[in-house]
Design an enzyme around this catalytic site. Sequence first.
Site, PDB file in Angstrom:
ATOM      1  N   LYS A   1       2.743 -13.278   2.614  1.00 51.98           N
ATOM      2  CA  LYS A   1       2.992 -11.697   2.880  1.00 51.98           C
ATOM      3  C   LYS A   1       2.089 -11.088   2.359  1.00 51.98           C
ATOM      4  O   LYS A   1       1.753 -10.795   1.273  1.00 51.98           O
ATOM      5  CB  LYS A   1       4.395 -11.330   2.775  1.00 51.98           C
TER       6      LYS A   1
ATOM      7  N   GLU B   1       2.421 -10.743 -11.509  1.00 46.73           N
ATOM      8  CA  GLU B   1       1.042 -10.624 -11.974  1.00 46.73           C
ATOM      9  C   GLU B   1       0.942  -8.988 -11.681  1.00 46.73           C
ATOM     10  O   GLU B   1       0.810  -8.801 -10.530  1.00 46.73           O
ATOM     11  CB  GLU B   1      -0.084 -11.331 -11.367  1.00 46.73           C
TER      12      GLU B   1
HETATM   13  P1  NDP Z   1       2.155  -3.062  -4.518  1.00 43.40           P
HETATM   14  O1  NDP Z   1       3.036  -3.680  -5.453  1.00 43.40           O
HETATM   15  O2  NDP Z   1       2.232  -1.665  -3.750  1.00 43.40           O
HETATM   16  O3  NDP Z   1       2.080  -4.185  -3.212  1.00 43.40           O
HETATM   17  C1  NDP Z   1       1.953  -5.569  -3.580  1.00 43.40           C
HETATM   18  C2  NDP Z   1       2.488  -6.251  -2.393  1.00 43.40           C
HETATM   19  O4  NDP Z   1       3.994  -6.191  -2.535  1.00 43.40           O
HETATM   20  C3  NDP Z   1       2.015  -5.850  -1.095  1.00 43.40           C
HETATM   21  O5  NDP Z   1       2.056  -7.020  -0.115  1.00 43.40           O
HETATM   22  C4  NDP Z   1       3.368  -5.085  -0.846  1.00 43.40           C
HETATM   23  O6  NDP Z   1       3.628  -5.041   1.047  1.00 43.40           O
HETATM   24  C5  NDP Z   1       4.444  -5.789  -1.267  1.00 43.40           C
HETATM   25  N1  NDP Z   1       5.631  -5.111  -1.501  1.00 43.40           N
HETATM   26  C6  NDP Z   1       6.021  -3.770  -1.553  1.00 43.40           C
HETATM   27  N2  NDP Z   1       7.056  -3.577  -1.699  1.00 43.40           N
HETATM   28  C7  NDP Z   1       7.658  -4.722  -1.520  1.00 43.40           C
HETATM   29  C8  NDP Z   1       9.145  -4.974  -1.706  1.00 43.40           C
HETATM   30  N3  NDP Z   1      10.270  -3.993  -1.757  1.00 43.40           N
HETATM   31  N4  NDP Z   1       9.746  -6.529  -1.543  1.00 43.40           N
HETATM   32  C9  NDP Z   1       8.604  -7.172  -1.493  1.00 43.40           C
HETATM   33  N5  NDP Z   1       7.351  -7.153  -1.371  1.00 43.40           N
HETATM   34  C10 NDP Z   1       6.874  -5.733  -1.667  1.00 43.40           C
HETATM   35  O7  NDP Z   1       0.815  -3.186  -5.080  1.00 43.40           O
HETATM   36  P2  NDP Z   1      -0.739  -2.561  -4.581  1.00 43.40           P
HETATM   37  O8  NDP Z   1      -0.997  -3.543  -3.396  1.00 43.40           O
HETATM   38  O9  NDP Z   1      -0.703  -1.289  -4.608  1.00 43.40           O
HETATM   39  O10 NDP Z   1      -1.583  -3.479  -5.637  1.00 43.40           O
HETATM   40  C11 NDP Z   1      -2.356  -2.986  -6.727  1.00 43.40           C
HETATM   41  C12 NDP Z   1      -1.470  -3.333  -7.938  1.00 43.40           C
HETATM   42  O11 NDP Z   1      -1.811  -4.635  -8.157  1.00 43.40           O
HETATM   43  C13 NDP Z   1      -2.179  -2.854  -9.309  1.00 43.40           C
HETATM   44  O12 NDP Z   1      -1.208  -2.233  -9.935  1.00 43.40           O
HETATM   45  C14 NDP Z   1      -2.904  -3.946  -9.737  1.00 43.40           C
HETATM   46  O13 NDP Z   1      -3.002  -3.929 -11.177  1.00 43.40           O
HETATM   47  C15 NDP Z   1      -1.954  -5.181  -9.408  1.00 43.40           C
HETATM   48  N6  NDP Z   1      -2.693  -6.372  -9.583  1.00 43.40           N
HETATM   49  C16 NDP Z   1      -2.372  -7.239 -10.561  1.00 43.40           C
HETATM   50  C17 NDP Z   1      -3.411  -8.467 -10.826  1.00 43.40           C
HETATM   51  C18 NDP Z   1      -2.758  -9.339 -11.972  1.00 43.40           C
HETATM   52  O14 NDP Z   1      -3.060 -10.556 -11.861  1.00 43.40           O
HETATM   53  N7  NDP Z   1      -2.109  -9.079 -12.935  1.00 43.40           N
HETATM   54  C19 NDP Z   1      -4.220  -8.572  -9.853  1.00 43.40           C
HETATM   55  C20 NDP Z   1      -4.501  -7.788  -9.100  1.00 43.40           C
HETATM   56  C21 NDP Z   1      -3.746  -6.696  -8.913  1.00 43.40           C
HETATM   57  P3  NDP Z   1       2.910  -3.445   1.266  1.00 43.40           P
HETATM   58  O15 NDP Z   1       1.301  -3.513   1.358  1.00 43.40           O
HETATM   59  O16 NDP Z   1       3.481  -3.978   2.948  1.00 43.40           O
HETATM   60  O17 NDP Z   1       3.755  -2.473   0.783  1.00 43.40           O
END
Ligand code: NDP
Length: 478
Positions: free
Chosen positions: A171, A246
């Site tokens: 996803k 992560e």
């Molecule tokens: P989000 O948590 O908003 O989204 C991540 C994914 O989760 C997207 O595909 C999103 O879909 C999906 N998602 C959102 N809501 C749900 C739900 N209720 N159930 C299941 N899936 C859901 O994060 P961001 O995209 O804004 O990413 C940035 C974040 O990721 C930052 O905080 C960053 O630090 C972290 N990150 C961590 C890393 C690590 O290795 N620790 C590496 C890279 C980033 P949709 O886009 O459709 O909302």
Amino acid sequence: MATMFIAGESTASSSGQTYDVINPATGEVVDSAPKGTEGDARAAIDAAFAAFQAWSETAAEARAQLILKGIDAVKKEIQELSVLLTKEQGKPLGDSQREIEHFMHGMNFYAGLASKIRGSYVPLPDNKMYGMVLKQPVGVTGAIVPWNFPITLMGTKVGPALAAGCTVVVKPASTTPLTTTRIVELLNQAGLPKGVLNVVTGSGSVVGEEILRNAKVSRVAFTGESKTGKHIMEVAGSQMKRVTLELGGSDPMIVCEDADIDKALTGASVGRFYNCGQACLAVKRLYVVESVYAQFVEKLVGKVQRLKLGNGLDKDTRLGPMHSKVQREEIESQVADTVKRGAKVLVGGKRPEGAEYEKGFFYLPTVLTDAPHDSRVVTEETFGPVLPVFKVKDLDEGIELANSSQWGLGSSVWTRDLAKARRAAERLQAGNVWINSLHIGYDEMPFGGVKFSGIGREHGPEALEYYLETKGVVVATP
Ligand code: NDP
């Protein structure tokens, strides 16, 4: 139009609906993607469930060969894929290409490990009996991926899952579905059996939720915000799904008086501004020991002023736009709040001026000093090109401030003194410590967070464990 890929077939949304994917540098529509429904997610999960047994029983060597063929197919299309990634994500073209190369390297790494997965033989007290410890794939994996590194962060899940014998439903983030769907299609065309690797585009609250709640999914691999991670932990936890999370970070970097200053400057500048600051492991708090603070800050500002901001497709661009309007607004509000509380802007702190920046989500690379330790740019994750710098008395004060955070993803210390480096490596509360090195994730090394930065590890042979169950078998000789 992009298509999803379910059970070996390119497919549109069952609702027929699509949505536009926007270029963050120009505000223009790049393409459209299917608005996947719950039913589409269910169909992909059903396909992955149906494909699981045969895939898990396929010889590891054969699984590895199919992954390698997929990598070859991606390699042939890397130029087109890189342009597409820049258009939908915003990052400079060279960085897009490096991201796809990193993806291929990671997939190759796990293809190599597929045939090394092994259990053990256990002698028992009664020597007419013995035990075997089997390592078996967990089952259907939901791989939920964010938009900042859409391709490598898909690979960190798909690589170990396929190598271990799991089947997958990917996803992607809603805003970066295009390169992902094409790569999944290429991997399928290279020979993966139907249903082994599927991708469903659409929103987290619809497609993502179905993945979390569907009983046929045994494992959820998630990268994204800590807030979403907590929700995933609650929902998946209630069903005993295996989860790795992560999440966000606010990585500290500590520069000691005996550091190689030029290398540390590169570490700070690249570490903070790469991907326009939108990286989990970016340097988000910089602590510099007082005797070198003034010269360090002066040189850092000079370096930051020279970063060329622009459309990622222009070859001189070092810093692209932020990924979305929402991301830029969030950074603006974090900076405004911190400045109101007494922080000084040394460089940046606003949007760039000029016609070429008007339609995109650009924000100038920013360095702040005097930010209160409880201000938003310190306590929250800043997912954009903003770096607060602090003067500290010595390494110990740096470590104390570094640790006074809810986050614990990465951290770095810059010193020529090995005793200091070791002390920092042991005391820093983080899943990863870099000594005199850029904050970079290596496929060979385990990567992940402590505290609110997550649970579990990706990368390295360690990641495979999260896709495997351990089964004990006791054998009595007849
Ligand atoms: P989000 O948590 O908003 O989204 C991540 C994914 O989760 C997207 O595909 C999103 O879909 C999906 N998602 C959102 N809501 C749900 C739900 N209720 N159930 C299941 N899936 C859901 O994060 P961001 O995209 O804004 O990413 C940035 C974040 O990721 C930052 O905080 C960053 O630090 C972290 N990150 C961590 C890393 C690590 O290795 N620790 C590496 C890279 C980033 P949709 O886009 O459709 O909302």
